[in-house]
Design an enzyme around this catalytic site. Structure first.
Site, mmCIF file in Angstrom:
data_model
loop_
_atom_site.group_PDB
_atom_site.id
_atom_site.type_symbol
_atom_site.label_atom_id
_atom_site.label_comp_id
_atom_site.label_asym_id
_atom_site.label_seq_id
_atom_site.Cartn_x
_atom_site.Cartn_y
_atom_site.Cartn_z
ATOM 1 C CG ASP A 15 -2.183 -0.808 1.021
ATOM 2 O OD1 ASP A 15 -2.409 -1.265 -0.107
ATOM 3 O OD2 ASP A 15 -2.942 -1.002 1.992
ATOM 4 N N GLY A 92 2.764 -5.248 6.189
ATOM 5 C CA GLY A 92 1.375 -5.385 5.791
ATOM 6 C C GLY A 92 0.965 -6.815 5.521
ATOM 7 C CB SER A 519 2.506 -37.764 27.339
ATOM 8 O OG SER A 519 3.487 -38.719 27.639
#
Length: 617
Positions: A15, A92, A519
């Site tokens: 931009d 961005g 686990s």
């Protein structure tokens, strides 16, 4: 002294954020002569055909220059005739939302860029929402690349209308939309003749004159303690930056979370004694009596400032691994730190619409509302009232990376009423009665690796030797305590958390506790270690290879998993993360069950003997 404005630029990819700030600095003569010369030389081989590429002033990384995007947050400090500035140029790209959130957390105002040729994008809305979440109340929306639209008024009006409509959703104090061309310099320093239909201010003059509310309203004094200064035996000063209110010599002050009370004896700032200090000043506070104060405490004149171990929060999740209930993190709030875990997820916020959507976990770049439980009480308040004790980060305990950043919606002060009851008979008394040192032997490995068989034989040996023990097997526990849990990642984490808490209680009872669980996730096992305690936790990795486990397949589970009848089965459709540095490693494909059990038993016996000698001393 000129007033300071901390602002950031944000918006979608390409931009023109870096170009905007770079052109502003270049045109206003706010850079050094050597920087100007280097910019002109670098631009000759840049992406603008020899024209000056203003973004090069901020895009410092090689990767940024090669790709023409901003990755890291670039800070620039400069001063105009009317104001001093700290500008944060943030990325961005959605991948670097975490960097953008960091820039927002230190800014008073955001310059939100919109590419006029593309209009408002989803990332524009995301950044506006994050700015609001991080407490930014002042937005200047710069509609860039107007030159690509031949400075067309009608298209500008459409974008302006959409931006004004978006802004109404947030409680902003100022919102100004400015049409600009960062590359050509239109409406950057002065009003542009190319857009005679626009009568508002240019960007830099607007930033110079916008009034930022510093929120110096009347509120009680509070200061997170950063360090304790003890230059000699006669002085103890509690140091930090005052984040609200005013403090005077003679004021009554409270130390949180203990709520001990004392009187301010003396005050110093920058090495000089004074009788009063106010918001924003560095302070060294001496009290009239010794109280429990260290780094992480909060000093305040408000005895009602909440102290709690449970918070309702909004989090911007930044980690590749999802946020799930039960997983353990380190929370840093102010100067305080405490282990924390999510106990309930309410919803996630849709970036585009702002609608609340159901969620069971949080994924990268999502905004999640949830409850967080901490292992100890902290001083915390709503972000809208006290920013420094109302904002936090969550840190991954294994990698040390920031996993999420957020703000406190509501401190659940009722949890402060729940306190740990200290019993007269301690865990040391119970251990002494049994004549042993309690420990947790945590066996982890794939299904079929031999965990249960080794654990069972080990307990037989302990029993024969007169040791007091208890065996917790994964399947057995799921028949009772954890029968409400399934096999999602969130439920697996909760399964391990519950068994770790149970094993800890058994340790407190003086037992040698054997835990036999797959686990599979390293992070969950480390959480179990943190709950139980480093000195009482022994991790035993049953490292039997997958192909051997699958050949054995004592329960027929691998066959079902290969046929698609079982989802998320460890080793087939779900990963197993092997321990990096287990206390013991045992491969039952090359060792008998008896030999494996004897190896662990010897390890336990050595612990008992060494700790027994230490106790004798």
């Amino acid at each position: 002294m000129k007033p300071l404005l901390r602002f950031m630029t944000c918006g979608s990819v390409d931009d023109g954020k870096s170009t905007l700030i770079g052109h502003m600095l270049y045109a206003a003569k706010l850079i050094y002569a050597d920087q100007e010369k280097a910019l002109e030389l670098d631009s000759k081989v840049g992406s603008r055909g020899g024209k000056i590429d203003y973004s090069l002033l901020l895009d410092g990384l090689t990767a940024e220059r090669e790709q023409g995007i901003t990755i890291d947050v670039a800070y620039r400090y400069f001063t105009s005739d009317h104001r001093s500035f700290i500008a944060a140029d943030t990325p961005g790209h959605e991948e670097y939302t975490r960097n953008m959130a960091v820039g927002a957390s230190h800014s008073d105002l955001a310059v939100l860029l919109v590419d006029a040729s593309k209009g408002v994008q989803s990332q524009t809305k995301r950044h506006l929402r994050i700015c609001s979440l991080m407490g930014i109340k002042h937005i200047a929306a710069a509609v860039n690349k107007m030159d690509l639209l031949a400075y067309d008024k009608e298209q500008w009006c459409v974008i302006e209308s959409e931006l004004n409509h978006m802004a109404k959703e947030f409680e902003l104090k100022t919102f100004q939309v400015i049409p600009v061309s960062a590359a050509e310099g239109d409406n950057i320093l002065d009003w542009s003749k190319n857009m005679p239909w626009y009568s508002g201010p240019a960007l830099l003059p607007y930033l110079e004159q916008v009034e930022i509310d510093t929120e110096e309203f009347e509120q009680p004094f509070y200061m997170p303690v950063q360090r304790v200064s003890r230059p000699n035996q006669h002085y103890r000063g509690y140091q930090g930056q005052i984040e609200g209110g005013m403090l005077r010599v003679g004021d009554t002050i409270y130390s949180l979370p203990s709520r001990e009370k004392a009187i301010v004896k003396s005050l110093k700032s920058a090495g000089r004694e004074t009788t009063e200090l106010k918001n924003g000043m560095a302070a060294s506070i001496e009290l009239d009596r010794n109280v429990d104060v260290s780094r992480g405490c909060v000093l305040t004149t408000d005895k009602l400032l909440p102290v709690t171990s449970k918070l309702k929060v909004d989090i911007i999740w930044m980690d590749e691994k999802p946020l799930i209930p039960g997983r353990n993190y380190m929370m840093k709030i102010g100067t305080q730190q405490a282990p924390a875990s999510v106990v309930k997820i309410y919803h996630q916020t849709d970036i585009n619409s702002g609608e609340l959507q159901p969620a069971v976990e949080g994924r990268k770049n999502e905004v999640i509302t949830c409850d967080i439980a901490l292992s100890s009480s902290v001083a915390a308040d709503r972000f809208s009232l006290r920013k420094e004790v109302g904002s936090f980060i969550l840190i991954d305990r294994l990698s040390g990376m920031t996993a999420g950043a957020g703000v406190v919606q509501e401190p659940k002060t009722s949890s402060a009423d729940i306190t740990w009851h200290e019993t007269s008979v301690t865990h040391e008394h119970r251990a002494a009665l049994k004549g042993q040192n309690p420990a947790v032997i945590w066996l982890t490995g794939l299904s079929g690796s031999g965990k249960s068989s080794v654990a069972n034989r080990l307990e037989e040996m302990l029993h024969a030797a007169g040791r007091h023990s208890m065996l917790l097997d994964g399947d057995n526990v799921r028949h009772g305590l954890n029968r409400d849990l399934h096999f999602t990642e969130a439920d697996r984490a909760e399964n391990i958390r519950r068994i770790a808490e149970t094993a800890k209680l058994m340790c407190d009872a003086g037992l040698i506790t054997i835990v036999s669980f797959i686990s599979p996730f390293r992070e969950d096992r480390e959480q179990a270690r943190a709950i139980i305690g480093e000195s009482r936790f022994r991790e035993v990795y049953i490292s039997t290879p997958l192909h051997i486990c699958e050949q054995r397949d004592p329960k027929g589970l691998y066959v079902k998993a290969r046929q698609g009848e079982i989802e998320a089965f460890t080793g087939v459709t779900s990963p197993y993360e092997a321990p990096e540095s287990p206390d013991l490693t045992i491969d039952t494909s090359s060792m008998t069950i008896q030999d494996a059990a004897e190896l662990i038993y010897t390890d336990i016996d050595q612990i008992q003997r060494s700790e027994g000698k230490a106790n004798d001393k």
